[in-house]
Design a protein around this motif. Structure first.
Motif, PDB file in Angstrom:
ATOM      1  N   VAL A  95       0.943  -1.209  -0.104  1.00 35.39           N
ATOM      2  CA  VAL A  95      -0.078   0.002   0.105  1.00 35.39           C
ATOM      3  C   VAL A  95       0.923   1.354  -0.057  1.00 35.39           C
ATOM      4  O   VAL A  95       0.513   2.383  -0.469  1.00 35.39           O
ATOM      5  CB  VAL A  95      -0.891  -0.066   1.258  1.00 35.39           C
ATOM      6  N   ASP A  98       2.018   2.965  -3.268  1.00 34.20           N
ATOM      7  CA  ASP A  98       1.008   3.415  -3.956  1.00 34.20           C
ATOM      8  C   ASP A  98       0.968   2.877  -5.389  1.00 34.20           C
ATOM      9  O   ASP A  98       1.111   3.149  -6.463  1.00 34.20           O
ATOM     10  CB  ASP A  98       1.550   4.855  -4.240  1.00 34.20           C
ATOM     11  N   ASP A 125     -10.298 -10.953   2.323  1.00 32.28           N
ATOM     12  CA  ASP A 125     -10.978  -9.829   2.037  1.00 32.28           C
ATOM     13  C   ASP A 125     -10.329  -8.774   2.492  1.00 32.28           C
ATOM     14  O   ASP A 125     -10.489  -7.600   1.488  1.00 32.28           O
ATOM     15  CB  ASP A 125     -12.272 -10.071   2.817  1.00 32.28           C
ATOM     16  N   ARG A 126      -9.550  -8.567   3.569  1.00 31.71           N
ATOM     17  CA  ARG A 126      -8.962  -7.516   3.961  1.00 31.71           C
ATOM     18  C   ARG A 126      -7.855  -7.145   3.173  1.00 31.71           C
ATOM     19  O   ARG A 126      -7.415  -5.844   2.776  1.00 31.71           O
ATOM     20  CB  ARG A 126      -8.376  -7.584   5.337  1.00 31.71           C
ATOM     21  N   GLY A 129      -9.319  -5.725  -0.352  1.00 26.46           N
ATOM     22  CA  GLY A 129      -9.773  -4.409   0.138  1.00 26.46           C
ATOM     23  C   GLY A 129      -8.906  -3.273   0.476  1.00 26.46           C
ATOM     24  O   GLY A 129      -9.033  -2.251  -0.251  1.00 26.46           O
ATOM     25  N   GLN A 130      -7.824  -3.632   1.066  1.00 26.95           N
ATOM     26  CA  GLN A 130      -6.714  -2.688   1.238  1.00 26.95           C
ATOM     27  C   GLN A 130      -6.058  -2.185  -0.117  1.00 26.95           C
ATOM     28  O   GLN A 130      -5.745  -1.000  -0.279  1.00 26.95           O
ATOM     29  CB  GLN A 130      -5.902  -2.999   2.177  1.00 26.95           C
ATOM     30  N   ARG A 132      -7.599  -2.452  -3.092  1.00 31.27           N
ATOM     31  CA  ARG A 132      -8.701  -1.551  -3.873  1.00 31.27           C
ATOM     32  C   ARG A 132      -8.302  -0.238  -3.237  1.00 31.27           C
ATOM     33  O   ARG A 132      -8.830   0.770  -4.155  1.00 31.27           O
ATOM     34  CB  ARG A 132      -9.694  -2.276  -3.764  1.00 31.27           C
ATOM     35  N   ASP A 133      -8.595  -0.081  -1.812  1.00 32.01           N
ATOM     36  CA  ASP A 133      -8.605   1.234  -1.441  1.00 32.01           C
ATOM     37  C   ASP A 133      -7.353   2.146  -1.536  1.00 32.01           C
ATOM     38  O   ASP A 133      -7.519   3.414  -1.622  1.00 32.01           O
ATOM     39  CB  ASP A 133      -8.932   0.959   0.220  1.00 32.01           C
ATOM     40  N   ALA A 134      -6.265   1.344  -1.928  1.00 33.64           N
ATOM     41  CA  ALA A 134      -5.123   2.119  -2.299  1.00 33.64           C
ATOM     42  C   ALA A 134      -5.144   2.595  -3.721  1.00 33.64           C
ATOM     43  O   ALA A 134      -4.211   3.112  -4.315  1.00 33.64           O
ATOM     44  CB  ALA A 134      -3.873   1.309  -1.905  1.00 33.64           C
ATOM     45  N   GLY A 135      -6.044   2.246  -4.554  1.00 35.34           N
ATOM     46  CA  GLY A 135      -6.189   2.517  -5.872  1.00 35.34           C
ATOM     47  C   GLY A 135      -5.923   1.566  -6.794  1.00 35.34           C
ATOM     48  O   GLY A 135      -5.906   1.741  -8.179  1.00 35.34           O
ATOM     49  N   ARG A 195     -16.981  -8.757  -4.347  1.00 39.03           N
ATOM     50  CA  ARG A 195     -17.106  -7.693  -3.245  1.00 39.03           C
ATOM     51  C   ARG A 195     -16.444  -6.379  -3.761  1.00 39.03           C
ATOM     52  O   ARG A 195     -16.747  -5.254  -3.269  1.00 39.03           O
ATOM     53  CB  ARG A 195     -17.030  -8.099  -1.769  1.00 39.03           C
ATOM     54  N   HIS A 196     -15.068  -6.713  -3.821  1.00 39.49           N
ATOM     55  CA  HIS A 196     -14.296  -5.683  -4.305  1.00 39.49           C
ATOM     56  C   HIS A 196     -13.899  -5.210  -5.610  1.00 39.49           C
ATOM     57  O   HIS A 196     -12.989  -4.235  -5.976  1.00 39.49           O
ATOM     58  CB  HIS A 196     -12.874  -5.925  -3.689  1.00 39.49           C
TER      59      HIS A 196
END
Length: 243
Positions: A95, A98, A125-126, A129-130, A132-135, A195-196
């Protein structure tokens, strides 16, 4: 955030080559300008164990070299890693890099240990998810067929005739148990990807890797060989090109 195009290539960073968590320094990518960043999360397969030259032949390196361009690669693969361990040890560094694209192959060690599927799914999932949240656009491998691999057969409680001597200090679960767990894991991987908004790379579709082409399996009877790593890289490249 830089966007991933249909064709992305990687320029390897010296810090990306690792063989174990203890040997890896924390990643400090520094400025990369407009370059796309690719991070590889995984275990021994991602680190290139079983290939002739892991630094060159690990499947993320093949993917970088032959299918992608104008990007930087960080290969965080740690031999022996489970998805829970990768969540703690690899994902924070990934993460921090970037990332624009991430590949995740984490299931074999969990399957060998028969980690309950609900616990496996929660950790995966975590991880996804992390990222994906980082782009990052995330490509996650499902679990391959393990029950035909020579090392697995040798380490059964009742190994078949002609099997080699088991090289590890443990016996493995019977084929029906592992096959059922593999299907459960792959269903969990599909749920996490949906889900993601991640993409599943179907390694299970390769089927009996040892039977279809023995050259795909390394001399240790378990990990992908250099040729097997190339086949796996092809599957990831195909998934990326279609995304």
């Amino acid at each position: 955030m830089r966007r991933l195009g249909l064709v992305v290539a990687l320029v390897a960073a010296a810090a990306s080559c690792t063989t174990s968590g203890a040997d890896r320094d924390p990643v400090a990518p520094g400025p990369v300008g407009d370059a796309i960043v690719y991070v590889a999360i995984g275990a021994s397969e991602t680190a290139g164990v079983g290939t002739r030259e892991p630094f060159r032949d690990a499947w993320p390196k093949v993917l970088w070299r032959e299918a992608l361009s104008d990007a930087v690669l960080y290969d965080f693969g740690v031999p022996g890693s489970t998805v829970a361990q990768a969540l703690q040890e690899q994902v924070p560094e990934a993460v921090a890099a970037d990332p624009d694209v991430a590949t995740v192959w984490l299931n074999v060690n969990d399957l060998v240990d028969l980690v309950p599927v609900d616990r496996y799914e929660s950790s995966l999932d975590r991880v996804v998810g992390q990222l994906r949240d980082a782009g990052a656009e995330v490509y996650v491998a499902n679990a391959p067929v393990l029950t035909s691999l020579p090392l697995y057969l040798a380490c059964l409680p009742d190994p078949p005739a002609g099997a080699t001597t088991c090289p590890i200090d443990r016996t493995l679960s019977p084929p029906d148990v592992v096959e059922r767990a593999t299907l459960d894991y792959n269903a969990a991987i599909a749920r996490v990807a949906e889900r993601h908004g991640a993409t599943v790379v179907d390694l299970h579709a390769l089927g009996d890797l040892a039977g279809s082409d023995p050259a795909f399996v390394s001399e240790d009877g378990f990990h992908p060989s250099t040729e097997g790593a190339e086949r796996i890289a092809d599957l990831f490249a195909s998934a990326i090109s279609k995304a």
